[in-house]
Design a protein around this motif. Structure first.
Motif, PDB file in Angstrom:
ATOM      1  N   UNK A   1       0.830  -1.202   0.000  1.00 21.49           N
ATOM      2  CA  UNK A   1       0.000   0.000   0.000  1.00 21.49           C
ATOM      3  C   UNK A   1       0.866   1.253   0.000  1.00 21.49           C
ATOM      4  N   UNK A   2       1.904   1.253   0.822  1.00 24.32           N
ATOM      5  CA  UNK A   2       2.799   2.412   0.920  1.00 24.32           C
ATOM      6  C   UNK A   2       3.491   2.694  -0.414  1.00 24.32           C
ATOM      7  N   UNK A   3       3.959   1.645  -1.093  1.00 28.32           N
ATOM      8  CA  UNK A   3       4.640   1.840  -2.377  1.00 28.32           C
ATOM      9  C   UNK A   3       3.697   2.410  -3.435  1.00 28.32           C
ATOM     10  N   UNK A   4       2.462   1.916  -3.454  1.00 32.53           N
ATOM     11  CA  UNK A   4       1.480   2.441  -4.400  1.00 32.53           C
ATOM     12  C   UNK A   4       1.194   3.919  -4.130  1.00 32.53           C
ATOM     13  N   UNK A   5       1.052   4.264  -2.850  1.00 39.09           N
ATOM     14  CA  UNK A   5       0.773   5.659  -2.495  1.00 39.09           C
ATOM     15  C   UNK A   5       1.978   6.557  -2.729  1.00 39.09           C
ATOM     16  N   UNK A   6       3.160   6.062  -2.426  1.00 35.58           N
ATOM     17  CA  UNK A   6       4.366   6.856  -2.628  1.00 35.58           C
ATOM     18  C   UNK A   6       4.510   7.256  -4.090  1.00 35.58           C
ATOM     19  N   UNK A   7       4.162   6.354  -4.994  1.00 40.26           N
ATOM     20  CA  UNK A   7       4.211   6.687  -6.417  1.00 40.26           C
ATOM     21  C   UNK A   7       3.273   7.847  -6.734  1.00 40.26           C
TER      22      UNK A   7
END
Length: 177
Positions: free
Chosen positions: A98-104
């Protein structure tokens, strides 16, 4: 994937998403050592709000991962569910997807959505297997008395009030001079 959030209205999604991501991170970090129904509810509420907000701006990958995490968090209302190091590790891995998707979205970086969704699906499947029959999407949510606070009042005080303030700011920033 590149950032799809170029309009000023989506700025509010990014701001809210950052706050919700912090709540989920802290909740997962503290869940094993100090689980309470209120803490589980906070995790579910954050995942649920993030799910809806992502859907409203067309970010289906974030919506999907947040939705499944919300379902997993629901299982932790059951006091018989033991959160061991394996479950805790899987929760952090799910959070990381979830964090990686949001960071993008936050910084406009590239991320392989399909790969992250496959990774999240594997993590969730492992959590569901580990939880067994205690994983129940239809399990009842504790009552306000069991949580120690009024859920409806909490939703209105926090969620609705925040949304009204965001709308007011959005309208104010786009008002003619």
């Amino acid at each position: 994937m590149t950032s799809k959030l170029h309009s000023p209205n989506n700025h509010y999604f990014l701001t809210e998403a950052q706050d919700l991501l912090k709540i989920i991170e802290q909740g997962v970090f503290n869940l094993r050592a100090n689980r309470t129904p209120a803490q589980v509810h906070e995790l579910m509420r954050a995942a649920h709000t993030l799910k809806g907000a992502a859907a409203s701006v067309g970010l289906s990958a974030i919506n999907n991962v947040a939705h499944v995490l919300e379902d997993i968090f629901r299982a932790f209302y059951n006091p018989q569910v033991e959160i061991d190091t394996e479950i805790e590790g899987l929760l952090f891995q799910g959070y990381e997807c979830l964090r990686l998707l949001l960071t993008a979205q936050f910084d406009g970086s590239q991320v392989n959505e399909a790969q992250l969704l496959n990774r999240a699906a594997d993590i969730i499947a492992r959590l569901q297997t580990k939880l067994g029959d205690r994983f129940d999407r239809d399990a009842p949510i504790p009552t306000s008395a069991e949580l120690g606070f009024d859920m409806v009042q909490s939703m209105f005080e926090i969620g609705v009030t925040q949304r009204l303030e965001e709308l007011s700011q959005a309208i104010g920033s786009h008002a003619p001079n």
